[in-house]
Design a protein around this motif. Structure first.
Motif, PDB file in Angstrom:
ATOM      1  N   PRO A  51      -1.296  -1.547  -5.784  1.00 24.17           N
ATOM      2  CA  PRO A  51      -1.226  -2.496  -7.051  1.00 24.17           C
ATOM      3  C   PRO A  51      -0.039  -3.059  -7.150  1.00 24.17           C
ATOM      4  O   PRO A  51       0.210  -3.793  -7.954  1.00 24.17           O
ATOM      5  CB  PRO A  51      -1.741  -1.628  -8.040  1.00 24.17           C
ATOM      6  CG  PRO A  51      -1.436  -0.041  -7.539  1.00 24.17           C
ATOM      7  CD  PRO A  51      -1.473  -0.257  -6.128  1.00 24.17           C
ATOM      8  N   ASN A  75       0.556   3.452  -6.417  1.00 20.94           N
ATOM      9  CA  ASN A  75       1.156   2.539  -7.833  1.00 20.94           C
ATOM     10  C   ASN A  75       2.591   3.035  -7.866  1.00 20.94           C
ATOM     11  O   ASN A  75       3.176   2.523  -8.981  1.00 20.94           O
ATOM     12  CB  ASN A  75       0.349   3.062  -8.796  1.00 20.94           C
ATOM     13  CG  ASN A  75       0.583   4.276  -9.380  1.00 20.94           C
ATOM     14  OD1 ASN A  75       0.812   5.256  -8.609  1.00 20.94           O
ATOM     15  ND2 ASN A  75       0.560   4.521 -10.823  1.00 20.94           N
ATOM     16  N   ARG A  87       2.560  -9.217 -14.661  1.00 18.43           N
ATOM     17  CA  ARG A  87       2.017 -10.312 -13.857  1.00 18.43           C
ATOM     18  C   ARG A  87       1.754 -11.809 -14.598  1.00 18.43           C
ATOM     19  O   ARG A  87       1.566 -11.808 -15.686  1.00 18.43           O
ATOM     20  CB  ARG A  87       0.521  -9.671 -13.324  1.00 18.43           C
ATOM     21  CG  ARG A  87       0.739  -8.625 -12.452  1.00 18.43           C
ATOM     22  CD  ARG A  87      -0.523  -8.478 -11.439  1.00 18.43           C
ATOM     23  NE  ARG A  87      -0.614  -7.136 -10.787  1.00 18.43           N
ATOM     24  CZ  ARG A  87       0.155  -7.018  -9.562  1.00 18.43           C
ATOM     25  NH1 ARG A  87       0.456  -7.950  -8.898  1.00 18.43           N
ATOM     26  NH2 ARG A  87      -0.041  -5.869  -8.924  1.00 18.43           N
ATOM     27  N   SER A  91       1.108   0.293 -13.992  1.00 17.90           N
ATOM     28  CA  SER A  91       0.112   0.643 -15.102  1.00 17.90           C
ATOM     29  C   SER A  91      -1.380   0.821 -14.267  1.00 17.90           C
ATOM     30  O   SER A  91      -1.570   0.284 -13.577  1.00 17.90           O
ATOM     31  CB  SER A  91      -0.023  -0.092 -16.341  1.00 17.90           C
ATOM     32  OG  SER A  91      -0.283  -1.097 -15.916  1.00 17.90           O
ATOM     33  N   PRO A  92      -2.070   1.766 -14.868  1.00 13.30           N
ATOM     34  CA  PRO A  92      -3.463   1.865 -14.365  1.00 13.30           C
ATOM     35  C   PRO A  92      -4.186   0.467 -14.430  1.00 13.30           C
ATOM     36  O   PRO A  92      -5.138   0.265 -13.488  1.00 13.30           O
ATOM     37  CB  PRO A  92      -4.313   2.808 -15.334  1.00 13.30           C
ATOM     38  CG  PRO A  92      -3.037   3.791 -16.043  1.00 13.30           C
ATOM     39  CD  PRO A  92      -1.719   2.982 -15.922  1.00 13.30           C
ATOM     40  N   ASP A  93      -4.192  -0.390 -15.309  1.00 10.61           N
ATOM     41  CA  ASP A  93      -4.930  -1.738 -15.458  1.00 10.61           C
ATOM     42  C   ASP A  93      -4.144  -2.777 -14.249  1.00 10.61           C
ATOM     43  O   ASP A  93      -4.607  -3.615 -14.356  1.00 10.61           O
ATOM     44  CB  ASP A  93      -4.848  -1.971 -16.500  1.00 10.61           C
ATOM     45  CG  ASP A  93      -3.532  -2.501 -17.546  1.00 10.61           C
ATOM     46  OD1 ASP A  93      -2.641  -2.534 -16.745  1.00 10.61           O
ATOM     47  OD2 ASP A  93      -3.390  -2.998 -18.483  1.00 10.61           O
ATOM     48  N   GLY A  94      -2.942  -2.295 -13.690  1.00  6.61           N
ATOM     49  CA  GLY A  94      -2.370  -3.274 -12.775  1.00  6.61           C
ATOM     50  C   GLY A  94      -1.585  -4.373 -13.498  1.00  6.61           C
ATOM     51  O   GLY A  94      -1.111  -5.239 -12.617  1.00  6.61           O
ATOM     52  N   LYS A  95      -1.422  -4.627 -14.783  1.00  8.57           N
ATOM     53  CA  LYS A  95      -0.835  -5.601 -15.306  1.00  8.57           C
ATOM     54  C   LYS A  95       0.458  -5.369 -15.694  1.00  8.57           C
ATOM     55  O   LYS A  95       1.279  -6.397 -15.855  1.00  8.57           O
ATOM     56  CB  LYS A  95      -1.724  -5.892 -16.734  1.00  8.57           C
ATOM     57  CG  LYS A  95      -3.255  -6.567 -16.185  1.00  8.57           C
ATOM     58  CD  LYS A  95      -3.985  -6.657 -17.707  1.00  8.57           C
ATOM     59  CE  LYS A  95      -5.362  -7.068 -17.227  1.00  8.57           C
ATOM     60  NZ  LYS A  95      -6.066  -7.186 -18.441  1.00  8.57           N
ATOM     61  N   GLU A  96       1.030  -4.147 -15.670  1.00 12.34           N
ATOM     62  CA  GLU A  96       2.496  -3.845 -16.060  1.00 12.34           C
ATOM     63  C   GLU A  96       2.935  -2.934 -15.025  1.00 12.34           C
ATOM     64  O   GLU A  96       2.348  -2.173 -14.541  1.00 12.34           O
ATOM     65  CB  GLU A  96       2.360  -3.555 -17.484  1.00 12.34           C
ATOM     66  CG  GLU A  96       3.864  -3.318 -18.041  1.00 12.34           C
ATOM     67  CD  GLU A  96       3.807  -2.950 -19.436  1.00 12.34           C
ATOM     68  OE1 GLU A  96       4.474  -1.825 -19.815  1.00 12.34           O
ATOM     69  OE2 GLU A  96       2.952  -3.505 -20.215  1.00 12.34           O
TER      70      GLU A  96
END
Length: 159
Positions: free
Chosen positions: A28, A110, A159, A131-136
């Motif tokens: 990620p 990650n 992102r 972060s788990p959602d991959g956005k931060e």
């Protein structure tokens, strides 16, 4: 049809044809990130206009890394490297104001650990966590001040 016992045993011992093993998913960390300059602890007037980091899979277990720091006057400092993620130092091409070599490793998909040095002296250690959602992505940067004491600063990338 009678099959000899030895052939039955051999057939049972052989693995069945199966689908190819799944490939690990891409890290990620890969992709282009933009620094939230508001997360910087320096005065607003001293902050750059923007900072981007791009981590790209170069194949063969290697990554290409590019940082671009753009000043408020539009001038840009660009740093690039290509690394194996094995913790071994490689040279940085381009701007070497802060560092001339980098070593990287990913202890978890990650997490990226980066060590920067200049003229053979450790400059900073940076740990990036997505972060788990991959956005931060959070960057924890450790530097040693003129007083010989370490300081850890945290930055936010999006992102």
């Amino acid at each position: 049809m009678n099959m000899p016992l030895a052939m039955i045993a051999l057939a049972m011992a052989m693995p069945a044809a199966s689908a190819p093993a799944p490939q690990p998913s891409a890290s990620p960390i890969l992709g282009r990130w933009t620094l939230d300059t508001g997360s910087m602890t320096i005065p607003v007037e001293a902050r750059p206009a923007s900072v981007t980091a791009e981590f790209a899979d170069a194949g063969g277990g290697m990554w290409n890394t590019t940082y671009v720091i753009t000043a408020k006057d539009g001038s840009a400092r660009r740093m690039t490297s290509q690394e194996h993620l094995d913790g071994q130092a490689v040279p940085i091409a381009g701007d070497q104001t802060e560092a001339d070599s980098v070593a990287m490793t990913t202890p978890q998909p990650n997490v990226l650990v980066m060590g920067l040095s200049k003229s053979g002296n450790l400059g900073s250690v940076r740990v990036y966590t997505v972060s788990p959602d991959g956005k931060e992505m959070t960057e924890s940067a450790t530097v040693v001040g003129a007083d010989g004491k370490p300081t850890v600063r945290r930055f936010r990338w999006i992102r």
